[in-house]
Design a protein around this motif. Structure first.
Motif, PDB file in Angstrom:
ATOM      1  N   ILE A 508       3.195  17.809  46.690  1.00  0.00           N
ATOM      2  CA  ILE A 508       3.570  17.204  48.041  1.00  0.00           C
ATOM      3  C   ILE A 508       3.261  16.456  48.268  1.00  0.00           C
ATOM      4  CG2 ILE A 508       4.613  19.417  48.446  1.00  0.00           C
ATOM      5  CD1 ILE A 508       3.374  19.532  51.206  1.00  0.00           C
ATOM      6  N   GLU A 526       1.838  13.271  54.489  1.00  0.00           N
ATOM      7  CA  GLU A 526       0.843  14.743  54.396  1.00  0.00           C
ATOM      8  C   GLU A 526       1.055  15.025  52.846  1.00  0.00           C
ATOM      9  OE1 GLU A 526       3.275  18.150  55.922  1.00  0.00           O
ATOM     10  OE2 GLU A 526       1.413  18.487  56.410  1.00  0.00           O
ATOM     11  N   PHE A 528      -0.978  17.445  49.857  1.00  0.00           N
ATOM     12  CA  PHE A 528      -1.376  19.695  49.037  1.00  0.00           C
ATOM     13  C   PHE A 528      -0.976  19.173  47.795  1.00  0.00           C
ATOM     14  CE2 PHE A 528      -1.077  20.488  53.543  1.00  0.00           C
ATOM     15  CZ  PHE A 528      -1.948  20.967  54.058  1.00  0.00           C
ATOM     16  N   ILE A 533      -2.511  24.590  48.573  1.00  0.00           N
ATOM     17  CA  ILE A 533      -1.146  25.037  49.127  1.00  0.00           C
ATOM     18  C   ILE A 533      -2.019  26.796  49.080  1.00  0.00           C
ATOM     19  CG2 ILE A 533       0.194  25.697  49.292  1.00  0.00           C
ATOM     20  CD1 ILE A 533       1.369  22.931  48.316  1.00  0.00           C
ATOM     21  N   LEU A 536      -4.194  28.147  50.490  1.00  0.00           N
ATOM     22  CA  LEU A 536      -4.846  28.063  52.406  1.00  0.00           C
ATOM     23  C   LEU A 536      -3.527  29.805  52.883  1.00  0.00           C
ATOM     24  CD1 LEU A 536      -4.631  27.058  55.014  1.00  0.00           C
ATOM     25  CD2 LEU A 536      -3.213  25.759  54.609  1.00  0.00           C
ATOM     26  N   MET A 537      -2.845  30.180  51.390  1.00  0.00           N
ATOM     27  CA  MET A 537      -1.574  30.746  51.615  1.00  0.00           C
ATOM     28  C   MET A 537      -2.659  32.352  51.559  1.00  0.00           C
ATOM     29  SD  MET A 537       0.876  29.960  53.216  1.00  0.00           S
ATOM     30  CE  MET A 537       0.157  28.986  54.425  1.00  0.00           C
ATOM     31  N   LYS A 539      -5.316  32.544  52.220  1.00  0.00           N
ATOM     32  CA  LYS A 539      -6.963  32.709  53.455  1.00  0.00           C
ATOM     33  C   LYS A 539      -7.760  32.213  53.237  1.00  0.00           C
ATOM     34  CE  LYS A 539      -6.262  35.851  57.618  1.00  0.00           C
ATOM     35  NZ  LYS A 539      -6.326  36.699  58.327  1.00  0.00           N
ATOM     36  N   HIS A 573      -2.778  14.193  58.994  1.00  0.00           N
ATOM     37  CA  HIS A 573      -1.320  14.645  59.431  1.00  0.00           C
ATOM     38  C   HIS A 573      -0.980  14.435  60.862  1.00  0.00           C
ATOM     39  CE1 HIS A 573       0.656  18.699  61.032  1.00  0.00           C
ATOM     40  NE2 HIS A 573       1.514  18.358  59.594  1.00  0.00           N
ATOM     41  N   TYR A 587      -6.636  17.668  59.144  1.00  0.00           N
ATOM     42  CA  TYR A 587      -6.123  19.264  58.407  1.00  0.00           C
ATOM     43  C   TYR A 587      -8.461  19.612  58.385  1.00  0.00           C
ATOM     44  CZ  TYR A 587      -1.575  19.808  57.546  1.00  0.00           C
ATOM     45  OH  TYR A 587      -0.127  19.893  57.732  1.00  0.00           O
ATOM     46  N   PHE A 622      -7.473  32.844  63.352  1.00  0.00           N
ATOM     47  CA  PHE A 622      -6.408  33.086  62.442  1.00  0.00           C
ATOM     48  C   PHE A 622      -6.726  33.556  61.258  1.00  0.00           C
ATOM     49  CE2 PHE A 622      -2.560  32.631  59.430  1.00  0.00           C
ATOM     50  CZ  PHE A 622      -1.308  33.262  60.043  1.00  0.00           C
ATOM     51  N   TRP A 630      -4.895  20.769  62.895  1.00  0.00           N
ATOM     52  CA  TRP A 630      -2.595  19.890  63.388  1.00  0.00           C
ATOM     53  C   TRP A 630      -2.660  18.776  63.947  1.00  0.00           C
ATOM     54  CZ3 TRP A 630       1.899  23.073  61.673  1.00  0.00           C
ATOM     55  CH2 TRP A 630       3.044  22.475  62.223  1.00  0.00           C
ATOM     56  N   PHE A 644      -4.022  24.388  63.317  1.00  0.00           N
ATOM     57  CA  PHE A 644      -3.511  25.750  63.156  1.00  0.00           C
ATOM     58  C   PHE A 644      -4.156  26.861  62.788  1.00  0.00           C
ATOM     59  CE2 PHE A 644      -1.206  27.379  58.671  1.00  0.00           C
ATOM     60  CZ  PHE A 644      -0.181  27.277  58.956  1.00  0.00           C
TER      61      PHE A 644
ATOM     62  N   MET B   1      -1.335  34.237  58.415  1.00  0.00           N
ATOM     63  CA  MET B   1      -0.893  34.639  57.057  1.00  0.00           C
ATOM     64  C   MET B   1      -1.377  36.386  56.927  1.00  0.00           C
ATOM     65  SD  MET B   1       2.127  35.243  55.812  1.00  0.00           S
ATOM     66  CE  MET B   1       3.220  33.588  55.597  1.00  0.00           C
ATOM     67  N   ARG B   2      -2.354  36.011  56.850  1.00  0.00           N
ATOM     68  CA  ARG B   2      -2.876  37.202  55.950  1.00  0.00           C
ATOM     69  C   ARG B   2      -2.975  38.532  57.376  1.00  0.00           C
ATOM     70  NH1 ARG B   2      -3.831  38.916  50.681  1.00  0.00           N
ATOM     71  NH2 ARG B   2      -4.401  37.001  49.937  1.00  0.00           N
ATOM     72  N   SER B   3      -3.127  37.517  58.319  1.00  0.00           N
ATOM     73  CA  SER B   3      -3.191  38.809  59.737  1.00  0.00           C
ATOM     74  C   SER B   3      -1.767  39.554  59.567  1.00  0.00           C
ATOM     75  CB  SER B   3      -3.249  38.573  60.854  1.00  0.00           C
ATOM     76  OG  SER B   3      -2.037  37.546  60.838  1.00  0.00           O
ATOM     77  N   ARG B  40       7.412  34.814  51.264  1.00  0.00           N
ATOM     78  CA  ARG B  40       6.346  36.381  50.774  1.00  0.00           C
ATOM     79  C   ARG B  40       7.387  36.941  49.600  1.00  0.00           C
ATOM     80  NH1 ARG B  40       0.696  36.187  50.943  1.00  0.00           N
ATOM     81  NH2 ARG B  40       0.288  34.196  53.087  1.00  0.00           N
ATOM     82  N   TYR B  58       2.617  34.834  48.119  1.00  0.00           N
ATOM     83  CA  TYR B  58       3.563  33.447  48.041  1.00  0.00           C
ATOM     84  C   TYR B  58       3.823  32.691  47.017  1.00  0.00           C
ATOM     85  CZ  TYR B  58       3.067  28.378  50.921  1.00  0.00           C
ATOM     86  OH  TYR B  58       3.775  27.863  51.709  1.00  0.00           O
ATOM     87  N   PHE B  61       6.097  26.351  49.161  1.00  0.00           N
ATOM     88  CA  PHE B  61       5.644  24.491  48.894  1.00  0.00           C
ATOM     89  C   PHE B  61       4.550  24.175  49.668  1.00  0.00           C
ATOM     90  CE2 PHE B  61       9.342  23.994  50.230  1.00  0.00           C
ATOM     91  CZ  PHE B  61       9.028  22.974  51.452  1.00  0.00           C
ATOM     92  N   PRO B  63       2.143  24.432  53.399  1.00  0.00           N
ATOM     93  CA  PRO B  63       2.280  25.156  54.562  1.00  0.00           C
ATOM     94  C   PRO B  63       3.203  25.007  55.925  1.00  0.00           C
ATOM     95  CG  PRO B  63      -0.453  24.361  53.706  1.00  0.00           C
ATOM     96  CD  PRO B  63       1.405  23.899  52.701  1.00  0.00           C
TER      97      PRO B  63
END
Lengths: 661, 383
Positions: A508, A526, A528, A533, A536-537, A539, A573, A587, A622, A630, A644, B1-3, B40, B58, B61, B63
């Motif tokens: 993206i 932006e 990524f 990605i 990041l998702m 963790k 960002h 970021y 988190f 951010w 974030f 998200m993991r939490s 998810r 996930y 596309f 975050p």
């Protein structure tokens, strides 16, 4: 016009079906941008015979920005580019046989040739190279080789690469020709009787990043000025840049020699640069760590020590924080919102109206929520606006003009349109205009909005920066009638080709944020890659990419990119500008602050304009111990940095202390 | 998200303990469910010890953007699952993943808000409705994607806000509905064209041949709520959200979300056979492979109904764990129905498992928020 350039077939993936392959004509296929073409296809069996009864369909699978292909193969081209088309042949309910062809839409014939620099006067013996650009009638760039000619080679000679040499005094016409398009310039060659050459300023002192504009003055033996000459500029050493107009910027402290050449004659100046010396420590005053949800936007109330903090990735609330003691910011309340992403939060200039965007609402109505924030500690919901923006609102900007009153300018996730909502009565929001870039809907995305002095700066992703008059009046615009001032597009594919090269296509990237300051618009992309990605998702630590560009809008109708910043390892960002300092959420590169004083040119990072950095992270974040900043809002010298993964950090850049003897 | 994931797993573990161990003694059942608000897809394992999240993938596309997975479907050979992502941008995508390891194997851009989907029985195609929830109320389409190559080979115009995507067992016909046009649409998969359509409004039922007429304005214009708003007084519209052919192909059941009944259309005569009263906001439908039981999610009713498909009698209405009930998938042995429940606000999504013999909920597991698209994958001997 109808030549077939290319046929890529992955045909014979066959079993028992009778279709063996598809023959598409014309092959290869091309047309002029703006023209039409009819594709035809025939299903053929293994023996080379046509298969009766096969259903043939054409399906466009890309290039939605460039044209349209109908199921029966009618191609209408709108712009230069490639239209990938899938052709399928189906018999009965069997496995389809598929071929893919590409239809090339090419620029129209050469209609004009443009030269730069435009040389009008040469000294005998001087050589200057002109670069040609060949355009079609529609303004599309063509790759034509240009044929050069001089009307009088004994006066001025021109080579195949566009370099012109003054041979003898006199006049000559230099012609550049591509197809039937030509352009001719008249050149005067004068004797190389330059008495003196001088470069001013002769020995300027400046700092890294300062722009020094040089001027070459040529005089004949009698001291009379010789105007209209085009020097060639050289710079040594190369840690900087100088353009065709003599604007110089250096990146490293030290001494530079700038040379202006006129044939055999040269003039030099020496620039001495000292370090910019803007680097300062950033001191953490206090923080509020959030980990129930990821953190999104922060907004600081303009008249009260209250901050609002949005939530993301399932977030259904806006935290209200008391920041009266920067050393101990504290959550005092929450606004519960029917959403799972609250991407943006903003108040009006007087702080009396608060707007919250919604995405992922459980009734899928989304839109925005409007609050009366006269009591900043306890905003009171007065209305919602969802009509036409049920797909979600990513960003909203509240702006008041004496002539038109107060409006919300918001983005529509579903259509990529700008919606303008009259909230002069906040309890009765009323849409007064919808605007979107005039092209196909595919992929259109309006990501962020900035409004200053009656002009709106829209970050339009693949469509770049769009400037609209929404009340300034220079282009007859108003909130109910936004009018286009200009558009600044750039080649994102080329700019981030290293991302695709290392991680594959499908990443993206787009124009994400804009902020107008003085005669510049700062735009941030932006970017990524897909693998980052996924990290990041998952963790894991991940990185972003991206570039911030400085766009000069001294002439708003003709924006020009003049400077840029790219973190060494991070993204760009959201940004905030206060005074001559630009603050950025980068970021994984954390919080950054830059000196943007004076004229801006070239690579801002290389010029040592970076003032400070800070990397928010917390073991209870988190994502623990992982920075993903951010953005930032600055008020009264304090940077409210939203991260974030971490929440909110209050940071102050420590000023340079006075030296006390 | 993991939490969030951790929380889901934790709650799932609680369900694991609380639920009665009623699964077939030696079988584990696996299914995929999408969570629209957190991008998810979860693989759920249900067995003798209850249900749990086996793993998550996930499918977004970016975050900071919501992709919005809406439709989930497995391939007939069980090797792949397909996910449609709808929100965030015009023109969503269909993505193909390996059921073995969640690896992405292909992606194709489709129309606006691609939603319900199903792979054809021969596995050659995936049909995805372009629901266009948030766009102009104009006729939309059904995309036909070649499943191996992941290229769109046809986009068949139908009508306004198409929803539901189900084939007959022989794969020769495909059914979808149009929420805003009160229509059932039948596609002839040989010719890739609409063969018939059917007006579903109570008292006005009528079967017609060919594609629906293309016109400018829909019959209704209330796009909001997506099946959550009850009818206003005097409103007799159907607002169809799902179409499901019977296993033998002789009948088509259509969920009328607004009028809360199920229309049964005779596929031969192309006439209404009957209207079956259903639960509030009946939304999605499933059927056992033997055609005996029809399962309906009640979006506004926080429940799922099980009908005797032959008599039309409602055998049970079973409360769900949370509200906003979405999809249904039936196990390969017809023993269980798996129900996705969206939940509201920050509540997690949920999969409730219904024992179709005992007609009661026997397990529940939380997943990411706004659980929607759901499809059964396989059963296997318990580990």
């Amino acid at each position: 016009m109808q030549r077939l350039l290319f046929v890529l077939a992955f045909p014979a993936t066959l079993s028992a079906q009778t279709v063996s392959r598809i023959v598409v004509t014309p092959a290869p296929a091309s047309l002029t941008a703006g023209d039409t073409l009819r594709l035809k296809a025939q299903a053929i069996d293994a023996a080379g015979r046509p298969v009766p009864g096969a259903t043939i369909r054409f399906q466009q699978v890309g290039g939605q920005f460039e044209g349209i292909v109908t199921p029966d193969g009618h191609v209408t081209s709108g712009a230069v580019g490639t239209l990938p088309v899938v052709v399928s042949a189906v018999v009965g309910n069997e496995k389809p046989v598929i071929a893919q062809v590409e239809v090339r839409a090419l620029p129209g014939p050469a209609a004009s040739v443009h030269l730069a620099p435009v040389v009008t006067k040469l000294l005998v013996g001087q050589s200057v190279t002109m670069k040609p650009r060949v355009l079609s009638k529609a303004g599309d760039l063509r790759p034509d080789a240009v044929a050069w000619a001089s009307s009088s080679p004994s006066v001025a000679r021109v080579a195949a690469d566009g370099s012109i040499v003054g041979v003898a005094a006199g006049r000559a016409l230099i012609t550049a020709k591509a197809g039937s398009a030509t352009t001719t310039i008249s050149i005067q060659v004068i004797p190389a009787s330059v008495g003196t050459l001088s470069l001013t300023p002769a020995s300027p002192q400046a700092r890294t990043g300062d722009v020094v504009r040089f001027h070459l003055s040529a005089r004949d033996a009698n001291g009379a000025a010789i105007d209209g000459l085009t020097p060639t500029w050289l710079l040594a050493p190369g840690d900087g840049a100088i353009d065709a107009g003599g604007a110089f910027v250096g990146y490293v402290a030290g001494t530079y020699t700038v040379t202006a050449m006129l044939g055999q004659r040269t003039a030099q100046a020496t620039v001495t640069l000292t370090a910019r010396d803007v680097r300062r420590p950033a001191k953490l005053l206090g923080s509020v760590v959030r980990n129930t949800f990821a953190t999104s936007e922060v907004w600081v109330h303009p008249t009260a020590p209250i901050a609002y903090l949005g939530t993301h990735l399932g977030g259904d609330r806006v935290y209200i924080l008391d920041v009266s003691n920067p050393g101990a910011p504290a959550v005092i309340d929450s606004l519960m919102v029917n959403a799972r992403v609250i991407n943006d939060v903003m108040t009006s200039e007087d702080g009396k109206v608060l707007v919250v965007t919604r995405e992922g609402a459980d009734d899928r109505k989304n839109g925005i929520v409007i609050y009366d924030s006269s009591d900043p500690r306890k905003p009171r919901k007065v209305s919602e606006f969802t009509e036409g923006v049920t797909a979600g609102v990513h960003s909203a900007y509240v702006y008041t003009q004496p002539r038109f009153g107060r409006h919300i300018y918001l983005t529509n996730d579903g259509t990529g349109a700008l919606h303008i909502i009259d909230i002069n009565d906040p309890a009765k929001p009323r849409e007064v205009a919808v605007w979107k870039t005039p092209r196909t809907d595919a992929g259109r995305s309006l990501h962020d909005i900035d409004v200053r002095d009656g002009m709106l700066y829209a970050s339009y992703w693949n469509d770049g920066l769009v400037i609209l008059d929404i009340g300034k009046g220079t282009n007859g615009g108003s909130p109910s009638n936004p009018t286009v001032v200009s558009q600044f597009k750039y080649d994102l594919g080329t700019l981030y080709k290293q991302v695709e090269a290392t991680d594959g296509p499908g990443f993206i990237r787009g124009t994400h944020t804009a902020w107008r300051h003085k005669n510049y618009v700062f735009i941030a992309d932006e970017v990524f890659s897909q693998s980052e990605i996924q990290k990041l998702m998952g963790k894991a630590p991940a990185r972003a990419f991206g570039r911030l560009q400085v766009v000069d809008i001294s002439d708003p109708s003709n924006p020009k990119s003049v400077a840029y910043y790219e973190p060494e390892y991070g993204g760009v960002h959201n940004i905030w500008i206060a005074g001559d300092t630009l603050y950025m959420g980068a970021y994984n590169a954390g919080f950054r602050a830059f000196d943007i004083s004076g004229e801006l040119r070239g690579d801002l990072r290389a010029q040592q304009r970076e003032i400070a950095d800070f990397m928010p992270s917390d073991p209870k974040g988190f994502i623990p111990n992982t920075t993903m900043t951010w953005g930032v809002v600055v008020k009264d010298g304090i940077a409210y940095i939203n991260d974030f993964n971490t929440g909110l950090s209050l940071v102050k850049i420590v000023p340079k202390s006075a030296i006390v003897p | 998200m993991r939490s969030l994931l951790r929380r889901c797993v934790t709650v799932g573990a609680a369900a694991f303990v609380a639920a009665a161990p009623v699964a077939a003694q030696d079988r584990d059942y696996l299914l995929f469910v999408g969570s629209e608000s957190v991008d998810r897809v979860a693989l759920i394992r249900f067995g003798a010890n209850g249900a749990k999240v086996e793993r998550e993938r996930y499918v977004g596309f970016a975050p900071t953007e919501l992709a919005g997975p809406h439709g989930v479907g497995t391939s007939p050979d069980s090797k792949w699952y397909f996910v449609s992502t709808a929100h965030g941008m015009p023109f969503g995508r269909l993505t193909k993943y390996s059921t073995a390891d969640d690896a992405q194997k292909g992606q194709v851009q489709l129309g606006s808000f691609p939603a319900s989907l199903q792979a054809s029985p021969n596995g050659y195609y995936v049909y995805v409705v372009n629901f266009n929830l948030h766009g102009e109320m104009v006729p939309s389409s059904v995309s036909v994607v070649a499943a191996d190559e992941m290229v769109e080979v046809a986009r068949i115009p139908t009508c306004t806000m198409p929803h539901g995507s189900r084939f007959t067992a022989d794969g020769l016909r495909h059914y979808s509905t149009c929420m805003m046009d009160e229509l059932l649409v039948e596609i002839d998969t040989k010719s890739l064209a609409v063969s018939r359509h059917f007006l579903l409004t109570a008292g006005k039922e009528m079967g017609m041949t060919g594609p629906p007429p293309q016109r400018g304005a829909p019959v209704t214009h209330d796009a909001g709520g997506h099946g959550m708003e009850p009818p206003k007084p005097g409103d007799i519209t159907c607002s169809p959200t799902w179409a499901l052919p019977s296993p033998d192909g002789t009948r088509v059941w259509i969920a009328c979300n607004r009028s809360s009944d199920i229309v049964e259309v005779d596929a031969t005569s192309w006439k209404v056979a009957r209207r079956i009263p259903a639960g509030p906001g009946v939304y999605n439908l499933g059927v056992t492979h033997d055609g005996a039981k029809l399962i309906a999610t009640n979006k506004r009713g926080a429940s799922v109904s099980v009908f005797d498909a032959g008599s039309g009698k409602e055998l049970a209405r079973i409360p769900t764990t949370r509200t906003v009930v979405h999809g249904v998938a039936v196990s390969d042995d017809d023993r269980y129905a798996f129900i996705s429940v969206e939940g509201t606000g920050a509540q997690p999504g949920t999969v409730d498992i219904i024992d179709l013999m005992a007609l009661k909920k026997v397990a529940s597991v939380d997943v990411g928020q706004q659980a929607g698209g759901i499809d059964f994958w396989k059963s296997e001997r318990r580990r």
